[in-house]
Design a protein around this motif. Structure first.
Motif, PDB file in Angstrom:
ATOM      1  N   LYS A 179       0.835  -1.186   0.000  1.00  0.00           N
ATOM      2  CA  LYS A 179       0.000   0.000   0.000  1.00  0.00           C
ATOM      3  C   LYS A 179       0.876   1.246   0.000  1.00  0.00           C
ATOM      4  CE  LYS A 179      -3.988  -2.231   0.619  1.00  0.00           C
ATOM      5  NZ  LYS A 179      -5.162  -2.132  -0.276  1.00  0.00           N
ATOM      6  N   GLU A 180       0.276   2.345  -0.455  1.00  0.00           N
ATOM      7  CA  GLU A 180       0.957   3.625  -0.402  1.00  0.00           C
ATOM      8  C   GLU A 180      -0.055   4.703  -0.062  1.00  0.00           C
ATOM      9  OE1 GLU A 180       2.694   4.423  -4.174  1.00  0.00           O
ATOM     10  OE2 GLU A 180       0.791   4.658  -5.212  1.00  0.00           O
ATOM     11  N   ASP A 181       0.435   5.798   0.509  1.00  0.00           N
ATOM     12  CA  ASP A 181      -0.431   6.892   0.927  1.00  0.00           C
ATOM     13  C   ASP A 181      -0.880   7.714  -0.274  1.00  0.00           C
ATOM     14  OD1 ASP A 181      -0.213   6.252   3.645  1.00  0.00           O
ATOM     15  OD2 ASP A 181       1.691   7.346   3.800  1.00  0.00           O
ATOM     16  N   THR A 187      -5.862   8.525   2.467  1.00  0.00           N
ATOM     17  CA  THR A 187      -6.265   7.124   2.386  1.00  0.00           C
ATOM     18  C   THR A 187      -5.116   6.298   1.815  1.00  0.00           C
ATOM     19  OG1 THR A 187      -7.222   7.444   0.181  1.00  0.00           O
ATOM     20  CG2 THR A 187      -8.682   7.747   2.080  1.00  0.00           C
ATOM     21  N   LYS A 188      -5.345   4.992   1.748  1.00  0.00           N
ATOM     22  CA  LYS A 188      -4.356   4.081   1.197  1.00  0.00           C
ATOM     23  C   LYS A 188      -4.827   3.573  -0.164  1.00  0.00           C
ATOM     24  CE  LYS A 188      -1.514   3.710   4.828  1.00  0.00           C
ATOM     25  NZ  LYS A 188      -0.048   3.946   4.787  1.00  0.00           N
ATOM     26  N   ARG A 189      -3.892   3.233  -1.007  1.00  0.00           N
ATOM     27  CA  ARG A 189      -4.202   2.624  -2.294  1.00  0.00           C
ATOM     28  C   ARG A 189      -3.120   1.614  -2.637  1.00  0.00           C
ATOM     29  NH1 ARG A 189      -2.569   7.127  -6.971  1.00  0.00           N
ATOM     30  NH2 ARG A 189      -0.314   6.967  -6.668  1.00  0.00           N
TER      31      ARG A 189
END
Length: 255
Positions: free
Chosen positions: A15-17, A22-24
């Motif tokens: 995941k990344e910010d 939020t996360k994606r």
């Protein structure tokens, strides 16, 4: 060997910010080629088999059938590949999905069929549309009534040169705008602004389910959901399209 009841292992890149807190899913590091010979053969399959059928079905029911035509095309072609002991990757299926989206709806030539019908309709004569277009020299919509191309039932006629050439020019400019502008906006929103794309994984689940099925994995939850939706769609199409068309052809009236 993995046990039957063992949960499916889903590979992820982490995941990344995002810029909205939020996360994606992080972008993958490895990319695979999707424009292969399967995609090329699939394009011919769409153009020669599915597009004429889609044009006829659209004229029969009086409207388009939406994205259903794309998925029907992919399923049919994937089954042909599977029975030829081949296997399609997710990337190939997604390329074929977009090819089918541009052609299965009838493409630009389906619009020409409507244009020539409109110019020969009583409404066009009643409102003086044909006379006005003749006076203005507008020949890029469709040939005027009385053209030899209508008797020959072909687009390969000099009266269709202007509409066809205009269609090709607009298609090329539209694709340049779509790919160039779309890629620019994607890079800005994804890499620069880091916005989330919550519906992107949802849109990819269909291709993922078909890729799993092409590889022999028919016990995944994606394939089960896809199969249930396909059966519901077939049942609806049987009632909405087949019964009226069949009853009209046999009994002369729609049930």
């Amino acid at each position: 060997m993995k046990e039957k009841n063992e949960p499916e292992q889903i590979s992820t890149w982490g995941k990344e910010d995002t810029s909205v807190g939020t996360k994606r899913e992080a972008a993958p590091k490895i990319f695979e080629e999707g424009f292969t010979w399967y995609a090329v053969i699939g394009a011919f399959f769409v153009g020669f088999i599915m597009m004429p059928a889609s044009i006829y079905l659209g004229l029969l029911i009086g409207g388009g059938i939406g994205s259903a035509a794309q998925w029907v095309t992919i399923i049919l072609f994937m089954e042909i590949v599977r029975r030829s002991f081949g296997k399609m990757k997710k990337q190939e299926i997604y390329i074929l999905y977009y090819i089918a989206g541009g052609l299965v709806g009838g493409g630009p030539f389906a619009g020409f069929i409507w244009n020539q019908y409109l110019l020969q309709s009583p409404a066009a004569y009643g409102f003086g549309i044909v006379e006005y277009l003749k006076a203005e020299g507008v020949r890029w919509i469709a040939p005027f009534p009385g053209s030899e191309s209508y008797a020959a039932r072909t687009f390969l006629h000099k009266d269709w040169l202007q509409p066809v050439w205009l269609m090709f020019i607009c298609s090329i400019l539209g694709r340049l705008n779509w790919f160039g502008g779309g890629f620019f906006v994607f890079k800005v929103t994804s890499d620069l602004e880091k916005l989330p794309f919550p519906m992107a994984p949802v849109g990819a689940e269909g291709a993922t389910a078909l890729a799993d099925a092409s590889g022999g994995k028919r016990d995944t939850w994606r394939w089960n959901v896809f199969s249930i939706g396909a059966v519901i769609g077939v049942a609806f199409g049987f009632i909405y399209v087949f019964i009226p068309a069949f009853s009209t052809a046999i009994f002369g009236k729609t049930f």
